[in-house]
Design an enzyme around this catalytic site. Structure first.
Site, PDB file in Angstrom:
ATOM      1  N   SER A  61      -6.916   4.645  13.120  1.00  0.00           N
ATOM      2  CA  SER A  61      -6.917   4.812  14.141  1.00  0.00           C
ATOM      3  C   SER A  61      -7.546   4.911  15.159  1.00  0.00           C
ATOM      4  O   SER A  61      -8.256   4.359  15.256  1.00  0.00           O
ATOM      5  CB  SER A  61      -5.524   6.030  13.766  1.00  0.00           C
ATOM      6  OG  SER A  61      -4.257   5.405  14.872  1.00  0.00           O
TER       7      SER A  61
ATOM      8  N   ASP B  17       1.621  -2.476  10.517  1.00  0.00           N
ATOM      9  CA  ASP B  17       1.753  -1.252  10.579  1.00  0.00           C
ATOM     10  C   ASP B  17       2.617  -1.390  12.058  1.00  0.00           C
ATOM     11  O   ASP B  17       1.978  -2.588  13.107  1.00  0.00           O
ATOM     12  CB  ASP B  17       0.203  -1.473  11.336  1.00  0.00           C
ATOM     13  CG  ASP B  17      -0.199  -0.347  12.029  1.00  0.00           C
ATOM     14  OD1 ASP B  17       0.475   0.814  12.384  1.00  0.00           O
ATOM     15  OD2 ASP B  17      -1.548   0.895  11.711  1.00  0.00           O
TER      16      ASP B  17
ATOM     17  N   HIS C  83       0.924   2.570   9.376  1.00  0.00           N
ATOM     18  CA  HIS C  83       0.109   3.140   9.693  1.00  0.00           C
ATOM     19  C   HIS C  83      -0.353   4.286   8.834  1.00  0.00           C
ATOM     20  O   HIS C  83       0.292   5.229   9.168  1.00  0.00           O
ATOM     21  CB  HIS C  83       0.860   3.668  10.909  1.00  0.00           C
ATOM     22  CG  HIS C  83      -0.617   3.785  11.661  1.00  0.00           C
ATOM     23  ND1 HIS C  83      -1.521   2.610  12.742  1.00  0.00           N
ATOM     24  CD2 HIS C  83      -0.944   5.231  12.686  1.00  0.00           C
ATOM     25  CE1 HIS C  83      -2.232   3.194  13.554  1.00  0.00           C
ATOM     26  NE2 HIS C  83      -1.527   4.654  14.131  1.00  0.00           N
TER      27      HIS C  83
END
Length: 474
Positions: free
Chosen positions: A274, A415, A445
């Site tokens: 991320s 996502d 995600h």
């Protein structure tokens, strides 16, 4: 990394919009045509990078293999048009993402860490959590992995108490600070075993489920693994007026260079999750040809931060279920570290604005979106006029063209934080032979949760590093 405005021809970020561009973002309608638990892999790559295969016979000439052929042969889960199955009950990206937040998942991945406090040149600190699950002394002392005797929590907690710095937050389970002798061994014993360094997400650290699940699959007989917890994260204090941002590449650089200095003969690999993937990708692009990292993997990187900002601001579910929880963490990080952050170390600094004030903190407690936080804190501190300008310039899509090491990228098209792969990003990937982009139709995600509460991507990631180390020439 200098927080300066990029020239137009170097800025690959999307053009920001002021309102939702899709009807499905503006209104909370259900999209059943996107419901599924059977996903498909789509490779996006320039199809031309040659890797040199390691030869066991010094008399035989070396041979080469294309990057995509290496993936197909050694990581078949990531072959083009490969299929995978996730947990049927989690049939949307949002459900996958929300399920990952369940702290109960950590019980499936019992990783043991020894912590080092790492001091940067500017006086700030991060923490580095080394995986000790395979350390023979720890195994013997604490009964780690012993099927006939339980984990000796009492002995572990005793050592944790004796090594814990005064007035620092308590650590996550199965994590303690190193003794001075242990830390000396880590730094001075010359180890040639390759090291995998992990950069965590915006609200995370070594305790994240996806990180523990990934470590659980890595061959610890072949690799050492350590997680770099950013300033203020994973119960690490902020001690200077500096918060993490997409421009925190110097922090990564210091850790990598220090670890190589301690053990010059070892190889370094990296994984970014991320927001940590954004920092990692920016670092790789800055380093370019001189990058000391052999290969890296990014997972769910918001490459185009403008695209991600729009998703988190305008998408009905993402703005309510994701953005609010992230901004709450960010505000809490500022609040608990205000004693350090509010002391402006350089009042003559004309590049940045001192923003860590009690008035701004009071205002921040009403924030509902990440853009409000970045408008108030991150952007002015970094020298930008607003959050959108910061997103446009800091997005790692702008450094992607200069990445010169083999980089495996994994992003999910459902996502809810990052959004779909933009055209600008696809074009950038197709113009860099060093990047293998794995686009999956499902996954959410950082989730990819399967019926056994594991993450589907963790095993192929571990296999990627194992086969790269064993089959690709240094």
């Amino acid at each position: 990394m200098s927080a300066t405005l990029l020239p137009k021809d170097k800025n690959l970020s999307s053009i920001p919009v002021q309102e939702p561009t899709k009807l499905s973002d503006k209104y909370p309608i259900l999209k059943p045509w996107k419901w599924s638990y059977t996903g498909t892999v789509n490779q996006i790559n320039a199809n031309s990078l040659d890797l040199t295969l390691a030869s066991k016979d010094s008399n035989c000439p070396s041979s080469t293999i294309k990057y995509h052929e290496f993936i197909d042969q050694y990581v078949p889960e990531f072959k083009n048009n490969a299929h995978f199955s996730l947990k049927p009950a989690l049939f949307t990206g949002m459900l996958q993402t929300l399920a990952l937040a369940n702290p109960g998942l950590n019980k499936y991945f019992k990783v043991y860490y020894g912590r080092e406090l790492f001091t940067y040149k500017d006086g700030g600190v991060c923490s580095i959590d080394y995986v000790m699950s395979n350390d023979q002394q720890w195994i013997k002392k604490y009964n780690i992995g012993n099927k006939t005797a339980p984990f000796d929590k009492e002995a572990f907690d005793k050592d944790a108490q004796e090594t814990h710095p005064k007035d620092w937050p308590r650590l996550q389970p199965r994590t303690r600070y190193f003794t001075e002798a242990e830390l000396t061994d880590i730094k001075t014993i010359k180890i040639t075993k390759p090291l995998i360094l992990i950069s965590h997400g915006l609200c995370g650290g070594s305790h994240e489920t996806i990180i523990r699940a990934t470590i659980d699959k890595i061959d610890l007989n072949l690799f050492d693994v350590a997680v770099i917890n950013s300033r203020g994260c994973a119960r690490t204090k902020i001690v200077t007026e500096k918060l993490f941002s997409a421009y925190s590449t110097d922090d990564l650089r210091e850790v990598v260079n220090t670890k190589l200095k301690e053990n010059p003969d070892r190889s370094i690999y990296m994984i970014g999750f991320s927001f940590g993937a954004t920092i990692l990708s920016n670092y790789l692009g800055e380093e370019g040809e001189k990058c000391p990292v052999r290969s890296a993997v990014t997972v769910c990187n918001p490459w185009d931060m403008i695209y991600s900002y729009e998703k988190m601001t305008f998408d009905f579910w993402a703005s309510r279920l994701c953005s609010k929880s992230i901004v709450k963490f960010l505000v809490r990080t500022v609040e608990v570290n205000m004693p350090a952050l509010e002391n402006c170390m350089d009042p003559e600094n004309t590049r940045a604005t001192h923003v860590f004030t009690k008035d701004n903190l009071k205002k921040a407690k009403q924030f509902k979106t990440t853009v409000e936080f970045d408008d108030t804190f991150t952007a002015p501190y970094m020298g930008f006029k607003n959050a959108v300008e910061y997103y446009s310039n800091a997005g790692s899509i702008n450094r992607l063209p200069n990445i010169k090491i083999p980089l495996l990228v994994i992003n999910a098209e459902d996502d809810p934080v990052v959004g779909e792969t933009s055209k600008n990003l696809k074009n950038a990937v197709l113009n860099n032979e060093n990047v293998m982009y794995i686009s999956t139709s499902l996954g959410g995600h950082l989730a990819y949760l399967t019926s056994n509460n594991d993450s589907w991507i963790t095993k192929p990631i571990a296999n990627y590093f194992k086969n790269f180390e064993e089959h690709i020439e240094k």
